[in-house]
Design a protein around this motif. Sequence first.
Motif, PDB file in Angstrom:
ATOM      1  N   MET A 164       0.852  -1.182   0.000  1.00  0.00           N
ATOM      2  CA  MET A 164       0.000   0.000   0.000  1.00  0.00           C
ATOM      3  C   MET A 164       0.894   1.240   0.000  1.00  0.00           C
ATOM      4  O   MET A 164       1.817   1.340   0.764  1.00  0.00           O
ATOM      5  N   ASN A 165       0.611   2.172  -0.887  1.00  0.00           N
ATOM      6  CA  ASN A 165       1.421   3.388  -0.876  1.00  0.00           C
ATOM      7  C   ASN A 165       0.680   4.513  -0.158  1.00  0.00           C
ATOM      8  O   ASN A 165      -0.485   4.403   0.167  1.00  0.00           O
ATOM      9  N   VAL A 166       1.394   5.590   0.073  1.00  0.00           N
ATOM     10  CA  VAL A 166       0.843   6.703   0.841  1.00  0.00           C
ATOM     11  C   VAL A 166      -0.367   7.312   0.143  1.00  0.00           C
ATOM     12  O   VAL A 166      -1.337   7.683   0.779  1.00  0.00           O
ATOM     13  N   LEU A 167      -0.334   7.389  -1.177  1.00  0.00           N
ATOM     14  CA  LEU A 167      -1.448   7.998  -1.898  1.00  0.00           C
ATOM     15  C   LEU A 167      -2.734   7.189  -1.723  1.00  0.00           C
ATOM     16  O   LEU A 167      -3.801   7.756  -1.561  1.00  0.00           O
ATOM     17  N   ASP A 168      -2.639   5.859  -1.745  1.00  0.00           N
ATOM     18  CA  ASP A 168      -3.830   5.036  -1.535  1.00  0.00           C
ATOM     19  C   ASP A 168      -4.437   5.338  -0.172  1.00  0.00           C
ATOM     20  O   ASP A 168      -5.622   5.510  -0.031  1.00  0.00           O
ATOM     21  N   ARG A 169      -3.587   5.407   0.824  1.00  0.00           N
ATOM     22  CA  ARG A 169      -4.048   5.665   2.186  1.00  0.00           C
ATOM     23  C   ARG A 169      -4.659   7.056   2.275  1.00  0.00           C
ATOM     24  O   ARG A 169      -5.659   7.273   2.925  1.00  0.00           O
ATOM     25  N   SER A 170      -4.039   8.002   1.601  1.00  0.00           N
ATOM     26  CA  SER A 170      -4.515   9.375   1.619  1.00  0.00           C
ATOM     27  C   SER A 170      -5.930   9.468   1.044  1.00  0.00           C
ATOM     28  O   SER A 170      -6.783  10.134   1.597  1.00  0.00           O
ATOM     29  N   LYS A 171      -6.187   8.782  -0.058  1.00  0.00           N
ATOM     30  CA  LYS A 171      -7.514   8.831  -0.676  1.00  0.00           C
ATOM     31  C   LYS A 171      -8.572   8.237   0.241  1.00  0.00           C
ATOM     32  O   LYS A 171      -9.669   8.750   0.337  1.00  0.00           O
ATOM     33  N   ARG A 172      -8.246   7.141   0.918  1.00  0.00           N
ATOM     34  CA  ARG A 172      -9.211   6.519   1.826  1.00  0.00           C
ATOM     35  C   ARG A 172      -9.564   7.439   2.981  1.00  0.00           C
ATOM     36  O   ARG A 172     -10.645   7.380   3.520  1.00  0.00           O
ATOM     37  N   ARG A 173      -8.628   8.271   3.392  1.00  0.00           N
ATOM     38  CA  ARG A 173      -8.832   9.078   4.585  1.00  0.00           C
ATOM     39  C   ARG A 173      -9.319  10.485   4.264  1.00  0.00           C
ATOM     40  O   ARG A 173      -9.249  11.351   5.106  1.00  0.00           O
ATOM     41  N   GLN A 174      -9.801  10.712   3.054  1.00  0.00           N
ATOM     42  CA  GLN A 174     -10.252  12.040   2.689  1.00  0.00           C
ATOM     43  C   GLN A 174     -11.756  12.115   2.445  1.00  0.00           C
ATOM     44  O   GLN A 174     -12.237  12.983   1.726  1.00  0.00           O
ATOM     45  N   ALA A 175     -12.524  11.252   3.064  1.00  0.00           N
ATOM     46  CA  ALA A 175     -13.974  11.268   2.908  1.00  0.00           C
ATOM     47  C   ALA A 175     -14.581  12.561   3.432  1.00  0.00           C
ATOM     48  O   ALA A 175     -15.661  12.970   3.008  1.00  0.00           O
ATOM     49  N   TRP A 176     -13.889  13.241   4.319  1.00  0.00           N
ATOM     50  CA  TRP A 176     -14.371  14.489   4.900  1.00  0.00           C
ATOM     51  C   TRP A 176     -14.507  15.597   3.859  1.00  0.00           C
ATOM     52  O   TRP A 176     -15.231  16.560   4.074  1.00  0.00           O
ATOM     53  N   ARG A 177     -13.838  15.481   2.725  1.00  0.00           N
ATOM     54  CA  ARG A 177     -13.835  16.557   1.719  1.00  0.00           C
ATOM     55  C   ARG A 177     -15.229  16.924   1.232  1.00  0.00           C
ATOM     56  O   ARG A 177     -15.479  18.070   0.898  1.00  0.00           O
ATOM     57  N   SER A 178     -16.138  15.974   1.200  1.00  0.00           N
ATOM     58  CA  SER A 178     -17.489  16.283   0.711  1.00  0.00           C
ATOM     59  C   SER A 178     -18.233  17.220   1.661  1.00  0.00           C
ATOM     60  O   SER A 178     -19.156  17.916   1.244  1.00  0.00           O
ATOM     61  N   SER A 179     -17.840  17.266   2.936  1.00  0.00           N
ATOM     62  CA  SER A 179     -18.497  18.176   3.875  1.00  0.00           C
ATOM     63  C   SER A 179     -17.724  19.476   4.078  1.00  0.00           C
ATOM     64  O   SER A 179     -18.070  20.273   4.940  1.00  0.00           O
ATOM     65  N   ALA A 180     -16.698  19.705   3.291  1.00  0.00           N
ATOM     66  CA  ALA A 180     -15.918  20.941   3.408  1.00  0.00           C
ATOM     67  C   ALA A 180     -16.704  22.128   2.862  1.00  0.00           C
ATOM     68  O   ALA A 180     -17.473  22.001   1.910  1.00  0.00           O
ATOM     69  N   ALA A 181     -16.508  23.279   3.479  1.00  0.00           N
ATOM     70  CA  ALA A 181     -17.196  24.496   3.036  1.00  0.00           C
ATOM     71  C   ALA A 181     -16.796  24.864   1.612  1.00  0.00           C
ATOM     72  O   ALA A 181     -17.614  25.365   0.840  1.00  0.00           O
ATOM     73  N   CYS A 182     -15.550  24.597   1.244  1.00  0.00           N
ATOM     74  CA  CYS A 182     -15.092  24.946  -0.110  1.00  0.00           C
ATOM     75  C   CYS A 182     -15.720  24.050  -1.174  1.00  0.00           C
ATOM     76  O   CYS A 182     -15.684  24.379  -2.361  1.00  0.00           O
ATOM     77  N   ALA A 183     -16.313  22.922  -0.777  1.00  0.00           N
ATOM     78  CA  ALA A 183     -16.974  22.032  -1.736  1.00  0.00           C
ATOM     79  C   ALA A 183     -18.389  22.508  -2.054  1.00  0.00           C
ATOM     80  O   ALA A 183     -18.994  22.045  -3.015  1.00  0.00           O
ATOM     81  N   ASP A 184     -18.915  23.436  -1.253  1.00  0.00           N
ATOM     82  CA  ASP A 184     -20.267  23.963  -1.460  1.00  0.00           C
ATOM     83  C   ASP A 184     -20.189  25.164  -2.399  1.00  0.00           C
ATOM     84  O   ASP A 184     -19.634  26.205  -2.054  1.00  0.00           O
ATOM     85  N   PRO A 185     -20.767  25.057  -3.605  1.00  0.00           N
ATOM     86  CA  PRO A 185     -20.673  26.169  -4.572  1.00  0.00           C
ATOM     87  C   PRO A 185     -21.367  27.450  -4.103  1.00  0.00           C
ATOM     88  O   PRO A 185     -21.048  28.533  -4.559  1.00  0.00           O
ATOM     89  N   GLU A 186     -22.290  27.338  -3.151  1.00  0.00           N
ATOM     90  CA  GLU A 186     -22.957  28.549  -2.652  1.00  0.00           C
ATOM     91  C   GLU A 186     -22.051  29.321  -1.700  1.00  0.00           C
ATOM     92  O   GLU A 186     -22.088  30.541  -1.658  1.00  0.00           O
ATOM     93  N   ILE A 187     -21.250  28.607  -0.916  1.00  0.00           N
ATOM     94  CA  ILE A 187     -20.329  29.261   0.015  1.00  0.00           C
ATOM     95  C   ILE A 187     -19.071  29.705  -0.701  1.00  0.00           C
ATOM     96  O   ILE A 187     -18.558  30.794  -0.474  1.00  0.00           O
TER      97      ILE A 187
END
Length: 188
Positions: free
Chosen positions: A1-24
């Motif tokens: 397993m490489n670091v990038l694979d692990r990084s992708k698994r641990r980034q589920a929080w991105r969908s709830s980020a304020a920058c992901a909301d086009p209105e904000i």
Amino acid sequence: MNVLDRSKRRQAWRSSAACADPEISPDRRVFFPPNETLPGACEPAKSVCAQCPVAGDCLWLALVERAADGVFGGLASPERRHLLERTPGLAIALRVIYVADQLPEWITHQDLATMCIGAGSKQLRPVWAIRHPPSGDRVRGGRWIKDELMAWALNLVVGWTQGDDCPPPLADRVRHELARFPQMAVCT
């Protein structure tokens, strides 16, 4: 397993980020201003980060992945660099914790380089105390024992999060990360 694979698994929080909301945040380019050192250049991005529920996760990832530019978790790249420079070894300790499950039992300079932990002997100076303890008993062959390296990293990071230098959202995120190491609860 490489670091990038692990990084992708641990980034589920991105969908709830304020920058992901086009209105904000309708324009994502505000997070990468042309010159971050100009007064006010990062304020639009920081205002979005101030209302973000996952700012600590964002800042954590920017620190361990060593994001070169942009605003992450409310800090611009010069501020992140300054944060890491004020505590010797912090960048290495955060990275060691991030890739902990990939570390072999004996860690060599080559292992550290492969996992992007430290980019030369100058950065590794804070870790040398583990290999060269005051008693004079040296670990031969330029290797570290995983448990000793992890204990060093956890102690450094725990001490740092309890100080005034660690931003509160990041301290919460780091505490969450440290919960992955119940076997080292003595350190926390």
